[in-house]
Design a protein around this motif. Sequence first.
Motif, PDB file in Angstrom:
ATOM      1  N   ARG A   1     -12.562  -8.672 -24.032  1.00 40.71           N
ATOM      2  CA  ARG A   1     -12.616  -9.998 -23.406  1.00 40.71           C
ATOM      3  C   ARG A   1     -11.849 -10.020 -22.085  1.00 40.71           C
ATOM      4  O   ARG A   1     -12.287 -10.621 -21.096  1.00 40.71           O
ATOM      5  CB  ARG A   1     -12.026 -11.023 -24.369  1.00 40.71           C
ATOM      6  CG  ARG A   1     -12.837 -11.213 -25.645  1.00 40.71           C
ATOM      7  CD  ARG A   1     -13.941 -12.209 -25.470  1.00 40.71           C
ATOM      8  NE  ARG A   1     -13.393 -13.551 -25.375  1.00 40.71           N
ATOM      9  CZ  ARG A   1     -14.093 -14.640 -25.039  1.00 40.71           C
ATOM     10  NH1 ARG A   1     -15.363 -14.518 -24.730  1.00 40.71           N
ATOM     11  NH2 ARG A   1     -13.531 -15.831 -25.012  1.00 40.71           N
ATOM     12  N   ASN A   2     -10.702  -9.370 -22.056  1.00 40.63           N
ATOM     13  CA  ASN A   2      -9.904  -9.347 -20.830  1.00 40.63           C
ATOM     14  C   ASN A   2     -10.508  -8.440 -19.770  1.00 40.63           C
ATOM     15  O   ASN A   2     -10.464  -8.756 -18.575  1.00 40.63           O
ATOM     16  CB  ASN A   2      -8.467  -8.939 -21.164  1.00 40.63           C
ATOM     17  CG  ASN A   2      -7.676 -10.091 -21.744  1.00 40.63           C
ATOM     18  OD1 ASN A   2      -7.231 -10.978 -21.030  1.00 40.63           O
ATOM     19  ND2 ASN A   2      -7.510 -10.098 -23.060  1.00 40.63           N
ATOM     20  N   LEU A   3     -11.088  -7.322 -20.187  1.00 38.83           N
ATOM     21  CA  LEU A   3     -11.807  -6.488 -19.229  1.00 38.83           C
ATOM     22  C   LEU A   3     -12.964  -7.252 -18.602  1.00 38.83           C
ATOM     23  O   LEU A   3     -13.240  -7.116 -17.397  1.00 38.83           O
ATOM     24  CB  LEU A   3     -12.334  -5.227 -19.929  1.00 38.83           C
ATOM     25  CG  LEU A   3     -11.315  -4.133 -20.243  1.00 38.83           C
ATOM     26  CD1 LEU A   3     -11.948  -3.074 -21.150  1.00 38.83           C
ATOM     27  CD2 LEU A   3     -10.779  -3.489 -18.970  1.00 38.83           C
TER      28      LEU A   3
ATOM     29  N   THR B   1     -21.210 -11.898 -19.880  1.00 41.53           N
ATOM     30  CA  THR B   1     -20.061 -11.009 -20.003  1.00 41.53           C
ATOM     31  C   THR B   1     -18.936 -11.673 -20.803  1.00 41.53           C
ATOM     32  O   THR B   1     -18.725 -12.884 -20.719  1.00 41.53           O
ATOM     33  CB  THR B   1     -19.555 -10.558 -18.622  1.00 41.53           C
ATOM     34  OG1 THR B   1     -18.607  -9.484 -18.797  1.00 41.53           O
ATOM     35  CG2 THR B   1     -18.892 -11.696 -17.861  1.00 41.53           C
TER      36      THR B   1
ATOM     37  N   THR C   1     -13.120 -10.339 -17.901  1.00 40.39           N
ATOM     38  CA  THR C   1     -12.578 -11.211 -16.859  1.00 40.39           C
ATOM     39  C   THR C   1     -12.247 -10.421 -15.596  1.00 40.39           C
ATOM     40  O   THR C   1     -12.616 -10.810 -14.480  1.00 40.39           O
ATOM     41  CB  THR C   1     -11.309 -11.914 -17.372  1.00 40.39           C
ATOM     42  OG1 THR C   1     -11.656 -12.751 -18.473  1.00 40.39           O
ATOM     43  CG2 THR C   1     -10.668 -12.762 -16.285  1.00 40.39           C
ATOM     44  N   ASP C   2     -11.574  -9.298 -15.763  1.00 38.16           N
ATOM     45  CA  ASP C   2     -11.110  -8.537 -14.605  1.00 38.16           C
ATOM     46  C   ASP C   2     -12.220  -7.784 -13.889  1.00 38.16           C
ATOM     47  O   ASP C   2     -12.115  -7.524 -12.683  1.00 38.16           O
ATOM     48  CB  ASP C   2     -10.026  -7.545 -15.037  1.00 38.16           C
ATOM     49  CG  ASP C   2      -8.682  -8.210 -15.281  1.00 38.16           C
ATOM     50  OD1 ASP C   2      -8.463  -9.319 -14.753  1.00 38.16           O
ATOM     51  OD2 ASP C   2      -7.850  -7.622 -15.993  1.00 38.16           O
ATOM     52  N   LEU C   3     -13.277  -7.409 -14.601  1.00 40.13           N
ATOM     53  CA  LEU C   3     -14.327  -6.594 -14.000  1.00 40.13           C
ATOM     54  C   LEU C   3     -15.521  -7.392 -13.492  1.00 40.13           C
ATOM     55  O   LEU C   3     -16.376  -6.853 -12.792  1.00 40.13           O
ATOM     56  CB  LEU C   3     -14.810  -5.548 -15.009  1.00 40.13           C
ATOM     57  CG  LEU C   3     -13.767  -4.527 -15.466  1.00 40.13           C
ATOM     58  CD1 LEU C   3     -14.357  -3.568 -16.492  1.00 40.13           C
ATOM     59  CD2 LEU C   3     -13.188  -3.747 -14.288  1.00 40.13           C
ATOM     60  N   LYS C   4     -15.560  -8.668 -13.822  1.00 42.53           N
ATOM     61  CA  LYS C   4     -16.715  -9.470 -13.406  1.00 42.53           C
ATOM     62  C   LYS C   4     -16.844  -9.515 -11.891  1.00 42.53           C
ATOM     63  O   LYS C   4     -17.959  -9.431 -11.347  1.00 42.53           O
ATOM     64  CB  LYS C   4     -16.612 -10.890 -13.969  1.00 42.53           C
ATOM     65  CG  LYS C   4     -17.851 -11.742 -13.686  1.00 42.53           C
ATOM     66  CD  LYS C   4     -17.773 -13.092 -14.379  1.00 42.53           C
ATOM     67  CE  LYS C   4     -19.045 -13.898 -14.148  1.00 42.53           C
ATOM     68  NZ  LYS C   4     -19.013 -15.209 -14.859  1.00 42.53           N
ATOM     69  N   HIS C   5     -15.720  -9.605 -11.197  1.00 44.60           N
ATOM     70  CA  HIS C   5     -15.782  -9.764  -9.735  1.00 44.60           C
ATOM     71  C   HIS C   5     -16.272  -8.507  -9.032  1.00 44.60           C
ATOM     72  O   HIS C   5     -16.671  -8.565  -7.862  1.00 44.60           O
ATOM     73  CB  HIS C   5     -14.418 -10.182  -9.184  1.00 44.60           C
ATOM     74  CG  HIS C   5     -13.436  -9.063  -9.065  1.00 44.60           C
ATOM     75  ND1 HIS C   5     -12.776  -8.540 -10.153  1.00 44.60           N
ATOM     76  CD2 HIS C   5     -13.013  -8.347  -7.981  1.00 44.60           C
ATOM     77  CE1 HIS C   5     -11.970  -7.559  -9.754  1.00 44.60           C
ATOM     78  NE2 HIS C   5     -12.102  -7.423  -8.448  1.00 44.60           N
TER      79      HIS C   5
ATOM     80  N   GLN D   1     -11.149   3.210 -18.024  1.00 43.69           N
ATOM     81  CA  GLN D   1     -10.368   3.546 -16.835  1.00 43.69           C
ATOM     82  C   GLN D   1     -10.885   4.830 -16.178  1.00 43.69           C
ATOM     83  O   GLN D   1     -11.035   4.908 -14.953  1.00 43.69           O
ATOM     84  CB  GLN D   1      -8.900   3.694 -17.219  1.00 43.69           C
ATOM     85  CG  GLN D   1      -7.930   3.781 -16.059  1.00 43.69           C
ATOM     86  CD  GLN D   1      -6.494   3.800 -16.553  1.00 43.69           C
ATOM     87  OE1 GLN D   1      -6.138   4.613 -17.416  1.00 43.69           O
ATOM     88  NE2 GLN D   1      -5.673   2.913 -16.024  1.00 43.69           N
TER      89      GLN D   1
ATOM     90  N   GLN E   1     -18.885   1.937 -11.019  1.00 43.60           N
ATOM     91  CA  GLN E   1     -19.016   1.231  -9.740  1.00 43.60           C
ATOM     92  C   GLN E   1     -20.109   1.811  -8.858  1.00 43.60           C
ATOM     93  O   GLN E   1     -20.523   1.168  -7.889  1.00 43.60           O
ATOM     94  CB  GLN E   1     -17.675   1.231  -9.008  1.00 43.60           C
ATOM     95  CG  GLN E   1     -16.633   0.339  -9.679  1.00 43.60           C
ATOM     96  CD  GLN E   1     -15.293   0.363  -8.952  1.00 43.60           C
ATOM     97  OE1 GLN E   1     -14.484   1.265  -9.139  1.00 43.60           O
ATOM     98  NE2 GLN E   1     -15.079  -0.630  -8.115  1.00 43.60           N
TER      99      GLN E   1
END
Length: 214
Positions: free
Chosen positions: A148-150, A201, A152-156, A102, A109
């Motif tokens: 695993r959840n990060l 990822t 998903t959320d950060l791929k875009h 975080q 980025q």
Amino acid sequence: MHTVITGANRGIGQALDQRLRDLGHTVTGTARNEAEFLPLDVTSPDSQAAMAHALGAKPVDLLVCNAGVYLDKEQNLADGYPPEMWANSFDTNVTGVFLTVQSLLPNLQLSSAPKIAIISSQMGSDTRAPGGSYIYRASKAAALNLGRNLATDLKHIGIAVGVYHPGWVKTDMGGPNGDITVTEAANGLADRFQALSLDTTGCFETWDGRPHAF
């Protein structure tokens, strides 16, 4: 390539610091109380904010979340595993990973191909349950789930996330009977980080490149 490694003052983190420097990375290593490293207590929001401020607008191409604790080695089921040990372990091994990601998300980025590597363990895999080490196993399972959840959320936004089992390594944490040295672990992990991409990822892999069952 600028890499940030948490817990870079000893064990796998120290070996990764050296290996990635040898590969040409500019490495910012963090530690809680050692002058040659950027100060960071991964469990402290204030320390996280100070670390991010120190880095300013410097891009982070690779974040290695390595800092971790294994506090329940000698605990027994009858009267061990006190609540504060659970809290302290999860603060470092899980919350600390999330807070670091975080805190450095703006810096990631700024990179053209940012990556996050989370050092978990096969002890967090649901497919391996030999008993004992309940706190460590649970915290590493949580770190795996977090990664695993990060992913998903950060791929875009173009950030790849990998989760890695570093092997049973001969360190203070792993003990003298480990299967591999810190140098072998660091060399293998560095190769995994290099191979990580948006196509892979969310992976959970061993230090030597084998997919690990979740």
